[in-house]
Write an enzyme that holds these catalytic residues in place. Structure first.
Site, PDB file in Angstrom:
ATOM      1  N   SER A 122       0.656  -1.128   0.089  1.00  0.00           N
ATOM      2  CA  SER A 122      -0.119  -0.028  -0.247  1.00  0.00           C
ATOM      3  C   SER A 122       0.882   1.239   0.078  1.00  0.00           C
ATOM      4  O   SER A 122       1.753   1.436  -0.805  1.00  0.00           O
ATOM      5  CB  SER A 122      -0.832  -0.083   1.048  1.00  0.00           C
ATOM      6  OG  SER A 122      -2.082   0.545   1.079  1.00  0.00           O
ATOM      7  N   ASP A 238      -9.493  -5.668  -4.763  1.00  0.00           N
ATOM      8  CA  ASP A 238      -8.951  -4.601  -3.829  1.00  0.00           C
ATOM      9  C   ASP A 238      -9.769  -3.380  -4.047  1.00  0.00           C
ATOM     10  O   ASP A 238     -10.011  -2.748  -5.023  1.00  0.00           O
ATOM     11  CB  ASP A 238      -7.458  -4.412  -4.276  1.00  0.00           C
ATOM     12  CG  ASP A 238      -6.745  -3.453  -3.127  1.00  0.00           C
ATOM     13  OD1 ASP A 238      -7.433  -2.492  -2.478  1.00  0.00           O
ATOM     14  OD2 ASP A 238      -5.722  -3.493  -3.185  1.00  0.00           O
ATOM     15  N   HIS A 270      -7.116  -6.232  -0.825  1.00  0.00           N
ATOM     16  CA  HIS A 270      -5.974  -5.570  -0.304  1.00  0.00           C
ATOM     17  C   HIS A 270      -4.818  -6.223   0.262  1.00  0.00           C
ATOM     18  O   HIS A 270      -3.771  -5.708   0.452  1.00  0.00           O
ATOM     19  CB  HIS A 270      -6.533  -4.039   0.238  1.00  0.00           C
ATOM     20  CG  HIS A 270      -5.481  -2.980   0.312  1.00  0.00           C
ATOM     21  ND1 HIS A 270      -4.818  -2.512  -0.789  1.00  0.00           N
ATOM     22  CD2 HIS A 270      -4.847  -2.215   1.228  1.00  0.00           C
ATOM     23  CE1 HIS A 270      -4.096  -1.517  -0.467  1.00  0.00           C
ATOM     24  NE2 HIS A 270      -3.788  -1.275   0.918  1.00  0.00           N
TER      25      HIS A 270
END
Length: 308
Positions: A122, A238, A270
């Site tokens: 991320s 995601d 995710h």
């Protein structure tokens, strides 16, 4: 497999506890990976709800012969002291410790110092190229659920995704709040550093300067000139970053470069775990379901590292 308790930045103002997970063999030097968390305070396992993605990755990769270093994020341990720092940037929050972690591995006689990689999840993936450029000096990058866009663009997209899921009455209220946030974000690059440090974007402590400083060092600037190996992974369920804007954004930017490998996974969220609801409004419920990082993801990372 052996877990060794270590401390990153032992000589600094912010020592951090961590674990070095080593393969269960000792006849060769190991390639190694530094794990860098996503946004917000996070422990070394990157605990989110009832899931521990970094623990899964560390154990999975070490079973395949790769050493893995993970550690608590600085804001997880020292958040109370840091929250009033109006000049806080991703440097103090994330980057400095990732560079210290790479240095730590280079001093370990069991590690192949020419094969130290960074795995960023991320926000950690978004920052990986800059961390490398500012002292990480990694052999290559693994970007999980990252983005070539600016952080504020992703936050606005997430807000609009929520907005579109609301009923009429809530939509009206949320629309005003989102419009206000959007205008604040649009103005951050017009502010001086000092003005940005005194401007709160949302909550009590989220300052414009954090976004401004990061936005003035876009990951695209680093990625365009990189010739090191890069592995970019994303799950197609995601809801925090977008396949269309983020995964394909990387492809548009880097697709013709021979040093970049892309892999997209069906039905993973995710955290690179099976999607449960696939809905941003049910994110908390989704992450409260205890799962594990998909084994194929770990195999693909391992195969890629050994191919370098």
């Amino acid at each position: 497999m052996a877990d060794e308790k270590i401390v990153i930045g032992a000589e600094t103002k912010y020592p951090l506890h961590g674990i070095l997970t080593l393969p269960n063999e000792n006849h060769r030097l190991f390639p190694a990976v530094v794990l860098v968390q996503g946004s917000g305070p996070s422990n070394m396992d990157e605990k989110i709800g009832n899931n521990y993605p970094f623990k899964d990755i560390a154990e999975g990769l070490s079973e395949k012969g790769i050493a893995v270093l993970r550690y608590d994020k600085r804001t997880f341990v020292y958040g109370k002291e840091m929250k009033n720092d109006t000049g806080l940037t991703v440097k103090e929050e994330t980057m400095e410790d990732a560079i210290l972690a790479a240095d730590f591995l280079r001093k370990d006689a069991r590690i192949d110092s020419s094969k130290i990689f960074i795995l960023g999840h991320s926000l950690g993936g978004m920052l990986a190229p800059r961390i490398d450029a500012e002292g990480g000096n990694f052999a290559g990058f693994i970007i999980l659920g990252g983005s070539p866009r600016k952080l504020e663009e992703i936050i606005m997209d997430q807000n609009h995704l929520v907005l579109n899921s609301l009923n009429k009455f809530l939509k009206m209220i949320a629309k005003k709040q989102i419009a206000k946030l959007s205008s604040r974000f649009q103005n951050i690059y017009n502010l001086s550093d000092e003005e940005a440090k005194s401007t709160v974007i949302f909550g009590k402590h989220s300052r414009a300067y954090y976004f401004k400083e990061m936005g003035e060092h876009p990951s695209t600037d680093y990625l365009k000139v990189l010739n090191k190996p890069i592995l970019i992974l994303q799950g197609d369920k995601d809801f925090q970053v977008s396949v269309e804007k983020d995964f394909n954004g990387y492809k548009n930017l880097l697709g013709d470069k021979p040093n970049v490998t892309f892999k997209r996974y069906a039905n993973l969220n995710h955290l690179f775990m099976p999607a449960v609801y696939g809905d941003i409004l049910k994110a908390k419920k989704e992450y409260n379901v205890a799962q594990h990082v998909d084994k194929q993801v770990i195999s693909d990372i391992s195969d890629w590292i050994f191919s370098i």
